[in-house]
Design a protein around this motif. Structure first.
Motif, mmCIF file in Angstrom:
data_model
loop_
_atom_site.group_PDB
_atom_site.id
_atom_site.type_symbol
_atom_site.label_atom_id
_atom_site.label_comp_id
_atom_site.label_asym_id
_atom_site.label_seq_id
_atom_site.Cartn_x
_atom_site.Cartn_y
_atom_site.Cartn_z
ATOM 1 N N ARG B 133 0.862 -1.190 0.000
ATOM 2 C CA ARG B 133 0.000 0.000 0.000
ATOM 3 C C ARG B 133 0.896 1.237 0.000
ATOM 4 N NH1 ARG B 133 2.101 2.102 3.740
ATOM 5 N NH2 ARG B 133 1.785 1.858 5.960
ATOM 6 N N THR B 134 0.427 2.267 -0.672
ATOM 7 C CA THR B 134 1.214 3.506 -0.680
ATOM 8 C C THR B 134 0.339 4.660 -0.224
ATOM 9 O OG1 THR B 134 0.665 3.936 -2.988
ATOM 10 C CG2 THR B 134 2.703 2.739 -2.565
ATOM 11 N N HIS B 135 0.992 5.735 0.149
ATOM 12 C CA HIS B 135 0.301 6.933 0.612
ATOM 13 C C HIS B 135 0.919 8.144 -0.045
ATOM 14 C CE1 HIS B 135 -2.365 5.501 3.744
ATOM 15 N NE2 HIS B 135 -1.394 4.830 4.353
ATOM 16 N N ASN B 149 4.798 6.321 3.282
ATOM 17 C CA ASN B 149 4.965 4.912 2.889
ATOM 18 C C ASN B 149 5.688 4.104 3.950
ATOM 19 O OD1 ASN B 149 3.782 5.370 0.497
ATOM 20 N ND2 ASN B 149 5.587 4.957 -0.784
ATOM 21 N N LYS C 165 3.922 8.202 -6.508
ATOM 22 C CA LYS C 165 3.627 7.189 -5.500
ATOM 23 C C LYS C 165 2.767 6.077 -6.104
ATOM 24 C CE LYS C 165 5.584 8.140 -1.680
ATOM 25 N NZ LYS C 165 5.007 8.838 -0.552
ATOM 26 N N GLY C 166 3.121 4.855 -5.774
ATOM 27 C CA GLY C 166 2.317 3.732 -6.241
ATOM 28 C C GLY C 166 2.758 3.200 -7.586
ATOM 29 N N ALA C 172 0.737 -0.690 -4.845
ATOM 30 C CA ALA C 172 -0.643 -0.377 -5.153
ATOM 31 C C ALA C 172 -0.770 1.128 -5.301
ATOM 32 C CB ALA C 172 -1.541 -0.865 -4.033
ATOM 33 N N ALA C 173 -1.855 1.559 -5.933
ATOM 34 C CA ALA C 173 -2.076 2.999 -6.070
ATOM 35 C C ALA C 173 -2.242 3.615 -4.692
ATOM 36 C CB ALA C 173 -3.317 3.249 -6.913
ATOM 37 N N PRO C 174 -1.873 4.876 -4.523
ATOM 38 C CA PRO C 174 -1.961 5.479 -3.190
ATOM 39 C C PRO C 174 -3.381 5.441 -2.634
ATOM 40 C CG PRO C 174 -0.747 6.895 -4.692
ATOM 41 C CD PRO C 174 -1.316 5.798 -5.512
ATOM 42 N N ILE C 175 -3.460 5.275 -1.328
ATOM 43 C CA ILE C 175 -4.741 5.215 -0.639
ATOM 44 C C ILE C 175 -5.395 6.590 -0.653
ATOM 45 C CG2 ILE C 175 -5.787 4.821 1.616
ATOM 46 C CD1 ILE C 175 -4.558 2.318 0.477
#
Lengths: 329, 897, 182
Positions: B133-135, B149, C165-166, C172-175
């Motif tokens: 997961r990324t932020h 991240n 990002k992502g 994964a794509a950013p939250i």
């Protein structure tokens, strides 16, 4: 030209011959430094010095230039007189011993009746070089080296002399030419005096401090021993002195055990010098081969070997020879 | 005490601890994330699992989270149990599933708690094959960088920022493994203590942005134990240097002072050390000279002249004393104005002769009622404000204790207390950043003092009565007096930041009143600068009294910018008379620009010296690096070294570069009150196992390359004759032997600030060798008179009296020179009450011109509902605004656009 | 007695055998290579002159993480991190003091981005020691060296211009934090 009487001419010729022999020995000794490196290279599957001149033969010249131009340095803490004297003794003692070697029937410096004894005397003097160098250097490694060297040389000189007594007993003379002639008439002493040869050869290696008897200069333990403080020409004299020792002992071995200038089975008596040079060259090569092959034993092993193995062997040799000589009378 | 059995060995531990604290205090390595000595336990990361057994015969046991398990007597546990080890490795593995492939480009790398714990648990191979997961990151201002991240969701940041430091703008959003720690939107973190996030965060989510441009790993820095020069609190810091630049300030644990936290001024306000415009050469009339020539010329010029010296509260005791020795006590000034010095002397008098002991910074947290009189602590001594906040929260611990909940049980304590707080009362001119935990009174300085006098009277009715107060204020005073009396240990905090003598007198009365009522109370008085109190102990004349100079005089100014203290005209007039002005400073101050002789002084990073903090604690700071190593011609020296060298040159002796110990000894011998500074730190001869102490970590890299560009032939490293530290990694840097002065926190396997655990008697407690510094002041109680009540504040029609407004960013003389701080420093402004503004027809944000009898200023106008009419608040230390308190502004006019 | 005689005889024999064995080497081929007339074969993994490589995009691979410097037993690497406009880390300077380097290759082992590599070249002797201090300009080559494929920023979570990002490997794509979905 009135002064050039036949006697005078003899004297001049004799002096010239002596000078030629001396030069030849010294040059031989110096050249050995290159020969040794080349031979070591050969036996170790490499080349050795091969860049200066043909086959690197001018390496000697390069080394000499380097050595002559080095600063003649005396460390401040040494005893200067003795420090300077030591290399002179080292080089000259065995060089002088060469006077008794008969090179050919006509060439030879001196024909002494006590030829063999003269050699022993000079070999004994050579110890002083090491002793002087070690003591005057005022350095613990040098001193240990000198002590080792003196102890070793003294021990081995005991049977260096004894091992030749068999020959003396058989020939009945200390004169070298007599010994050579005796061999030509009978048999080379290598056959009857095989034990004498073995022990003399070992002792000869030991008194010249060559491998495997180079404890006095063991690099790993005492960082080159007695000549640790020497540099430049003084060190060079030790170095050349060692090679002269090799030439000397080789020549002596040829003279005493291999019939001197005679060829085997009386072959080619026209070229006595060639025979002499060939045989001497062989022993010089053997010295180098020893260095290339054998590991250095521990110091106590050297001493034990000298006293417990070699000395009894020479005594047995002497006893047996004596008995045979007596029986023959 | 309790006896517990860990892996078959028996230990004595503190029975009130949790198991994790107990194990760490014993020196055992138990990995953890969410626990922090100052934040307590919440049991959220599951990393500190150990196996607990029923008794010695139990072979199966059960996993418990050690941070949530109270220590019980005769407890059998195992840290090394296979199941526990496997469990802990799995925990790290799942925390790492989303951790990015970032370490090489992460500024936490090399002092990262997550790295340490991953290595400690033995997790070394990634098995998780799915997506991470990324932020998105946020822009959090000039100090703190954000990289979400890397988060492992330990919640330490919000627990620190919201619960500990009282911040409101950092929160946690989202759910399950998507949780996000940040602000609602991008923006500067509001808290003045945001820098601690970089040390609290166990991984690289929050990192030091000021270090980023010229980043290097912790192992590559050279450290020394140092003292923050940002304010008078005396926080302990570990400044780190690389390639001749100061790169980062890290917190240095002192169990009596700052513990784990610093304020942002202290942590980020170091940039002035690296300024390229610093004086670095001896200058004579603008011409660079060699030191010997300079001394020869200078001693020629100084012969047969009266030498006058002006010291400084931001210079070390040694430097001030060296100047005093050079010029003689009768010609030595403290460098403070008459009014500043009177306030300082009164402060010292209250501390020395008053009835109450001064509180150490840590002890502030142990008080159960706090009265802050006249100080905006967050701006003048920020770290004390953080401690006062903890004092207020002490109520929660008390309630919890009543319910038999241990104080480390952070969430339970928080829940059971329901935000209950110990009483904190703040009397100030305007709102302060501590108001959220306090009752407040806002008034003019004189009225604040009268309120203080009234409180004193209500505590002890032998104190002078204050007449003419409104009923409302009287009621507030009475209720405050009652709550102070009801408290077990009340604390009184005051200070001189408003420039009001009456406030200090009122504080003295309250102290005496509390003593008369036999309360175990403490006092804490804030002074303006890092060494103000030391200077007060050293003594000297006020600035004005030495400024009547003649041309025959030579004036020495030591690390002091006179233009910050007096009117420019007054200073110009005085300086124009002297033909020889010698200025020692490390920044291009206005005073330095006027000097004939400039002697380049060392900042705290290049110097050794001693400071006395506001609690009277003498603490030594040590040279971090030798600037000549990278700049061979550099002439920067400690001021005391210059001055001592000069005095030997004047006596016609060979220049004698004295050593630190001699300078300290001379100072201690000359001033009896400072005798204690000898023991503030070990002498230069101090050795551990025959070794000096290493300034550099063992892994310090690049030693044979970093200077190779200057010359491939490496010089010997600088030799430090002054201290027990070596400019090298050669030396003692371990944790086993006792030492107070610790340049950097490192222990085998512990590279992060958590390594402080290894130096403490118990985690979060005190250093095993004792906390650094020595307290010089113990109250004698000899002073027994009451101060009489001051007159009430009377607004004058049409005129405004200025009150100083302090700013954590901008009011500190040196930290304000730091480039990264510029965006946080307010633009020149003035604040007046809304009523006044309305009367004058001025709007918020208007450009106005202020006129006094001597000067006029153009500033932005801000309005305040809390400021009293007739007052005008002017920010301290902001360029173009005079620092002087009590300036009278005759008119405010809107500038014509 | 007999035993020790046998021992001596056997010793003599082994010594003589050594002589013969060593002598036989006179007829063997020499191992020495006549450098510089004959070229030396250096295997691709030979540890010689150190270079800094570029990633397949042509960007500097070195991210100035300092791991090579800390791994270096001779401490002969020093560098300074700085950041490019696009968010990449790169060394402001990167210096290797080859007069100190022992060519152990630990820097290459430590390098997480395959930037620093040792090459099959040892001919770097110089007359001035100062000339053995190599700066980044001397070290940086234009190719990817031994690892033609590897690109650190395609793996790393750090976002740079062109790789938000992502977008890295296995990301994964950013939250959307403000989204309401569970």
């Amino acid at each position: 030209m009135s002064w050039l009487s036949p006697e005078m001419a003899d004297i001049v010729i004799q002096i010239l011959k002596s000078l030629v022999i001396m030069l030849a020995v010294v040059v031989c000794g110096a050249l050995l430094s290159w020969v040794e490196r080349r031979l070591l290279g050969l036996w170790q599957d490499r080349y050795g010095p091969n860049r200066v001149g043909p086959f690197g033969a001018f390496q000697l010249g390069a080394d000499m230039v380097k050595m002559f131009f080095k600063e003649d340095w005396n460390p401040p803490f040494v005893d200067k007189l003795i420090f300077t004297l030591a290399p002179v003794v080292a080089m000259s003692a065995l060089l002088i011993a060469f006077v008794v070697i008969p090179v050919t029937p006509t060439w030879g410096v001196a024909d002494l009746n006590i030829g063999l004894l003269f050699f022993f005397a000079m070999a004994g003097l050579a110890v002083y070089a090491v002793l002087f160098a070690g003591w005057s250097s005022n350095n613990k490694f040098a001193l240990i080296g000198a002590l080792r060297a003196s102890a070793q040389t003294l021990s081995y000189e005991v049977f260096l002399g004894l091992s030749l007594m068999g020959i003396v007993a058989q020939v009945g003379s200390f004169n070298m030419r007599d010994i050579v002639d005796y061999q030509a008439q009978n048999v080379w002493f290598i056959i009857p005096q095989i034990l004498g040869f073995a022990t003399f050869f070992i002792a000869g290696v030991a008194v010249t401090h060559r491998h495997p008897f180079d404890q006095p200069e063991a690099e790993q333990e005492i960082a080159d021993g007695y000549h640790i403080e020497y540099a430049g020409m003084k060190w060079g004299m030790f170095f050349v002195g060692e090679y002269i020792g090799i030439v000397m002992v080789s020549a002596l071995l040829v003279t005493l055990f291999f019939g001197g200038w005679h060829g085997p089975f009386g072959l080619l008596p026209e070229v006595p010098f060639l025979w002499f040079a060939l045989k001497t060259g062989f022993f010089i090569m053997l010295f180098i081969l020893l260095r290339a092959s054998l590991p250095r034993p521990r110091y106590d092993q050297v001493m034990a070997f000298g006293w417990k193995v070699c000395l009894p062997l020479t005594l047995i040799n002497l006893l047996v020879t004596g008995a045979l000589v007596l029986a023959a009378q | 005490m309790a006896t517990i059995h860990i892996d078959g060995k028996t230990y004595e531990v503190d029975g009130s601890d949790n198991l994790l604290q107990a194990c760490l205090s014993l020196g055992l390595d138990v990995p953890y994330f969410c626990w922090h000595p100052s934040l307590g336990s919440v049991g959220s990361c599951r990393q500190c699992a150990v196996t607990q057994y029923n008794d010695e015969n139990d072979k199966r046991g059960r996993l418990v989270m050690s941070c949530m398990a109270p220590v019980q007597d005769n407890m059998w546990i195992s840290v090394e149990d296979e199941e526990a080890k496997k469990f802990r490795a799995s925990v790290v593995e799942w925390l790492m599933t989303n951790h990015p492939h970032d370490c090489p480009v992460c500024e936490e790398g090399g002092h990262c708690h997550l790295q340490d714990m991953t290595v400690m648990t033995g997790h070394n191979k990634r098995r998780y094959r799915f997506t991470k997961r990324t932020h998105q990151n946020q822009e959090l201002g000039p100090f703190v960088a954000h990289e979400m991240n890397r988060c492992i969701a330990c919640y330490r940041c919000v627990r620190y920022y919201k619960d500990y430091a009282g911040g409101t703008d950092l929160g946690v959003y989202g759910a399950h493994d998507n949780v996000y720690f940040g602000r609602v939107e991008d923006g500067v973190l509001e808290s003045e203590f945001s820098g601690n996030l970089t040390e609290v965060c166990p991984t690289g989510v929050f990192t030091d942005k000021t270090h980023s441009e010229r980043y290097n790993r912790k192992w590559d820095m050279q450290f020394a134990p140092s003292i923050c020069h940002g304010c008078s609190t005396g926080c302990n810091i570990s400044p780190g240097e690389r390639y001749g630049e100061l790169r980062r300030i890290e917190n240095r644990f002192n169990g009596e002072v700052n513990q784990y936290f610093l304020c942002d001024r202290g942590r980020f306000g170091y940039g002035y050390v690296n300024r390229t415009d610093r004086p670095r050469q001896v200058l004579l009339d603008g011409q660079a000279l060699s030191i010997d020539t300079a001394f020869a010329r200078l001693s020629d010029r100084l012969k047969a002249r009266r030498l006058v010296g002006i010291g400084s509260p931001r210079a070390s005791l040694e430097s001030n004393h060296a100047l005093k020795e050079l010029v003689g006590a009768e010609n030595f000034s403290t460098g403070l104005t008459q009014s500043e010095q009177e306030l300082l002397e009164l402060t010292l008098d209250i501390l020395q002769n008053g009835p109450l002991p001064t509180s150490t910074l840590r002890d502030v947290e142990a008080h159960d009622a706090v009265f802050v009189l006249g100080e905006d602590l967050t701006q003048t001594a920020p770290r004390i404000a953080l401690a006062v906040r903890q004092a207020a929260k002490g109520k929660a611990t008390e309630i919890a204790a009543g319910m038999k909940i241990q104080d480390w049980h952070a969430l339970a304590v928080k829940n059971v207390a329901q935000n209950a707080l110990y009483p904190v009362f703040i009397a100030s001119t305007q709102e302060t950043r501590l108001d959220d935990v306090a009752d407040t009174l806002h008034a003019a300085p004189a009225d604040l003092a009268r309120f203080g006098f009234a409180v004193a009277h209500f505590i002890d009715n032998t104190a002078p009565v204050v007449t003419g107060l409104s009923n409302e204020v009287l009621a507030q005073a009475q209720s405050l007096a009652l709550s102070l009396l009801a408290a077990r240990r009340p604390l009184l905090v005051a200070g001189s930041s408003l420039g009001s003598r009456a406030i200090l007198e009122a504080a003295a009365n309250i102290a005496k009143a509390l003593k008369n009522r036999e309360k175990a109370a403490s006092i804490s008085l804030v002074v303006p600068e890092a060494n103000s109190l030391g200077l007060a102990l050293l003594g000297g004349k006020p600035l004005e009294s030495v400024l009547d100079l003649s041309t025959a005089d030579a004036l020495f100014v030591l690390e002091n910018d006179l233009y910050r203290r007096l009117d420019a005209q007054r200073v110009d007039e005085a300086l124009s008379k002297v033909s020889t002005l010698v200025v020692l400073d490390h920044q291009q101050t206005e005073t330095l620009k006027k000097a004939q002789f400039v002697l380049p002084a060392a900042t705290f990073a290049e110097a050794d010296g001693t400071l006395v903090s506001q609690e009277g604690r003498a603490q030594r700071f040590f040279q971090v690096f030798d600037p000549t190593f990278y700049k061979p011609g550099d002439q920067v020296r400690e001021s005391w070294r210059w001055l001592h060298g000069l005095s030997s040159a004047l006596k016609g002796q060979a220049i004698d570069w004295t050593l630190l110990d001699h300078a300290t000894e001379a100072c201690a011998a000359a001033v009896p009150a400072l005798a204690g500074i000898r023991d503030a730190a070990p002498k230069a001869s101090f050795r551990i196992k025959g070794l000096k102490l290493a300034r550099e970590p063992l892994r310090y890299s690049g030693r044979t390359a970093m200077r190779a560009k200057i010359n491939v032939h490496e010089p010997r490293i600088p030799q430090d004759q002054d201290t027990a530290f070596a400019f090298s990694m050669e030396g003692y840097s371990g944790t086993q032997e006792l030492r107070q002065q610790i340049p950097f926190a490192w222990a085998p396997g512990w590279n992060s600030p958590s390594a402080w655990n290894k130096f403490q008697d118990e985690v979060g407690g005190h250093l095993r060798a004792g906390d650094p510094g020595v307290r010089l002041i113990e109250p004698s109680g000899a002073d027994s008179h009451w101060f009489s009540v001051c007159a009430a504040y009377q607004p004058e029609a049409g005129r405004f009296i200025s009150v100083p407004v302090h700013h954590i960013f901008g009011s500190g003389e040196m930290s304000a020179l730091t480039p990264v701080m510029q965006s946080r420093i307010p633009a020149p402004y003035a604040v007046v009450s809304s009523e006044d503004a309305e009367r004058l027809g001025l709007k918020d944000g208007a450009q106005v011109q202020l006129r006094s009898d001597t000067q006029s200023l153009t500033v932005t106008l801000n309005l305040s509902t809390q400021l009293q009419p007739g007052l005008i608040g002017l920010p301290v230390g902001i360029s173009a605004i005079p620092v002087k308190a009590g300036l009278v502004i005759d008119a405010i006019e809107e500038c014509v656009q | 007695m007999i035993r020790s005689i046998i021992h001596i005889l056997h010793g003599t024999y082994t010594q003589l055998r050594s002589l013969v064995m060593v002598f036989s080497h006179a007829f063997r081929k020499r191992d020495t290579l006549q450098y510089p007339e004959e070229a030396v074969y250096l295997p691709p993994r030979y540890r010689g002159r150190i270079v800094l490589t570029r990633d397949p995009d042509g960007q500097e691979r070195c991210v100035a993480c300092n791991l090579c410097a800390v791994a270096c037993p001779a401490s002969c690497i020093s560098l300074q991190k700085t950041e490019a406009e696009d968010g990449r880390w790169y060394p402001e300077f990167f210096r290797i003091n080859f007069s100190r380097c022992i060519f152990c290759g630990m820097c290459e082992e430590a390098c997480p981005t395959t930037a620093i590599q040792l090459t099959p070249d040892f001919e770097m002797a110089d007359f001035r020691r100062q000339d053995l201090v190599y700066e980044k300009e001397d070290l940086l080559i234009s190719g990817p060296g031994k690892y033609p494929e590897y690109n650190f920023y395609r793996v790393s979570g750090l976002s740079i211009t062109g790789k938000p990002k992502g977008a890295a490997q296995n990301e994964a794509a950013p939250i959307n934090v403000k989204g309401l979905l569970p």
